[in-house]
Design a protein around this motif. Structure first.
Motif, PDB file in Angstrom:
ATOM      1  N   ASP A 175       9.364   2.695   6.871  1.00 12.95           N
ATOM      2  CA  ASP A 175       8.119   1.939   6.766  1.00 12.95           C
ATOM      3  C   ASP A 175       7.059   2.572   7.660  1.00 12.95           C
ATOM      4  N   LEU A 176       5.809   2.356   7.299  1.00 12.80           N
ATOM      5  CA  LEU A 176       4.685   2.922   8.037  1.00 12.80           C
ATOM      6  C   LEU A 176       4.325   2.089   9.256  1.00 12.80           C
ATOM      7  N   SER A 177       4.976   0.961   9.458  1.00  6.08           N
ATOM      8  CA  SER A 177       4.668   0.071  10.577  1.00  6.08           C
ATOM      9  C   SER A 177       5.856  -0.034  11.525  1.00  6.08           C
ATOM     10  N   ARG A 178       5.636   0.346  12.775  1.00  2.00           N
ATOM     11  CA  ARG A 178       6.692   0.167  13.778  1.00  2.00           C
ATOM     12  C   ARG A 178       6.967  -1.319  14.002  1.00  2.00           C
ATOM     13  N   GLY A 203       7.092   5.963   9.510  1.00  2.00           N
ATOM     14  CA  GLY A 203       6.210   6.978   8.953  1.00  2.00           C
ATOM     15  C   GLY A 203       5.922   6.758   7.480  1.00  2.00           C
ATOM     16  N   ASP A 204       5.152   7.661   6.928  1.00  2.00           N
ATOM     17  CA  ASP A 204       4.739   7.613   5.531  1.00  2.00           C
ATOM     18  C   ASP A 204       5.952   7.833   4.616  1.00  2.00           C
ATOM     19  N   ARG A 233      -1.497   8.061   5.008  1.00  2.00           N
ATOM     20  CA  ARG A 233      -1.810   9.456   5.291  1.00  2.00           C
ATOM     21  C   ARG A 233      -1.726  10.305   4.040  1.00  2.00           C
ATOM     22  N   SER A 234      -0.973   9.818   3.043  1.00  2.00           N
ATOM     23  CA  SER A 234      -0.869  10.565   1.784  1.00  2.00           C
ATOM     24  C   SER A 234      -2.029  10.270   0.846  1.00  2.00           C
ATOM     25  N   GLY A 235      -2.950   9.398   1.290  1.00  2.00           N
ATOM     26  CA  GLY A 235      -4.092   9.040   0.456  1.00  2.00           C
ATOM     27  C   GLY A 235      -4.011   7.601  -0.009  1.00  2.00           C
ATOM     28  N   VAL A 236      -4.791   7.285  -1.028  1.00  2.00           N
ATOM     29  CA  VAL A 236      -4.801   5.935  -1.578  1.00  2.00           C
ATOM     30  C   VAL A 236      -3.686   5.797  -2.608  1.00  2.00           C
TER      31      VAL A 236
END
Length: 315
Positions: A175-178, A203-204, A233-236
């Motif tokens: 997940d992108l949220s710690r 991470g992404d 970070r990979s975009g929308v």
């Protein structure tokens, strides 16, 4: 607007869930309230989501009716206008007030799904810790868990937890949220499950899928539960356009004979459209596969069509 007796009638239809060890579920769905609101229960807390504009006194009256009908200790309010995803960062406290609109505050509650405890924070945000519509999919994962599982867009790690309880030897949650991964670790601890930090990958998701492919670490089950819209970070990310790319990356880390569990919560995307996107992604990855099973939201979501869940087996 429903009165107390009408709400009690809806609650009576779900009474058997408690006997099955489930104390977090949808008590009133939009198909039962004329589309104006939903009510979710989590232990003795209620989460009242509004899809129509009400005056403050009307909000309080509805919250009181919900609290009285369900015998709750607190009711928290979530305002969900159509543009909520765009307002979430600028009007967060208005959309999701941290204090209850009715009853006494509780920072968190422990609620059960099939006897499994989860930490729920009813005043924390629009998302309170568990998406109840995915309960049948989580049960499927627990019932069929293979040895190695990759849980992407893990949120509070509900799918990963169910896989471990189902006997999976290795489960990676990405997940992108710690913050939500730490929340997931709390859920693991409630079930007395220990796991190394390396089972919670921050991470992404797209970057991690590429990394895992390069490491040649295949999984027997890859779970895809992305948001319908996100910026990273990979975009929308837009699920209606990008799911094929995601399924291609998932296929690249799925072992022969392994499965991809593809979920999508998007009322504007049909089952057929999701099937086409997943199939296109498999083809891009040079993998053959078949759609083996459809799952849906639970019985506490009568008439719901927003959630699509597909089980794919790869050759």
């Amino acid at each position: 607007m429903q009165d107390v007796s009408q709400l009690r009638s809806l609650l009576a239809r779900r009474a058997h869930l408690g006997a099955q060890g489930t104390t977090i579920y949808r008590a009133a769905h939009t198909t039962e309230t004329g589309g104006s609101f939903t009510l979710d229960l989590a232990g003795d807390a209620g989460i009242l989501s509004l899809y129509a504009s009400l005056r403050p006194e009307e909000e309080r009256a509805l919250a009181a009716a919900c609290g009285e009908a369900a015998g709750l200790g607190a009711v928290y309010l979530k305002r969900r206008p159509v543009e909520a995803r765009h307002e979430a960062n600028v009007a967060r406290e208005w959309l999701s007030p941290p204090e209850p609109v009715w009853g006494a505050a509780r920072a968190e509650v422990t609620a059960l799904e099939g006897g499994v405890p989860f930490v729920i924070r009813p005043g924390a945000d629009l998302s309170t810790g568990l998406f109840t519509d995915a309960r049948p999919a989580r049960a499927y994962v627990r019932d069929t868990a293979p040895a190695r599982v990759l849980n992407t867009f893990a949120y509070t790690c509900g799918f990963g937890l169910m896989a471990r309880l189902g006997g999976a030897e290795v489960v990676k949650n990405v997940d992108l949220s710690r913050k939500v991964l730490a929340w997931g670790q709390e859920n693991y601890a409630l079930s007395a499950l220990s796991a190394p930090e390396t089972d919670f990958l921050y991470g992404d998701v797209f970057e991690w899928l590429v990394r895992l492919r390069k490491r040649q670490e295949p999984f027997d089950l890859v779970i895809l539960d992305p948001p319908s819209f996100a910026r990273g970070r990979s975009g929308v990310w837009r699920s209606e356009k990008d799911y094929a790319r995601l399924s291609a990356l998932a296929a690249s880390v799925t072992a022969p004979g392994g499965r991809v569990l593809a979920l999508l919560n998007h009322a504007g995307v049909s089952e057929a459209a999701l099937e086409r996107m997943v199939a296109a992604g498999l083809a891009q990855a040079g993998r053959a596969g078949r759609l083996d099973r459809h799952l849906a939201a639970g019985e506490d979501y009568p008439g719901a069509r927003h959630l699509k869940v597909q089980v794919w087996t790869l050759d």
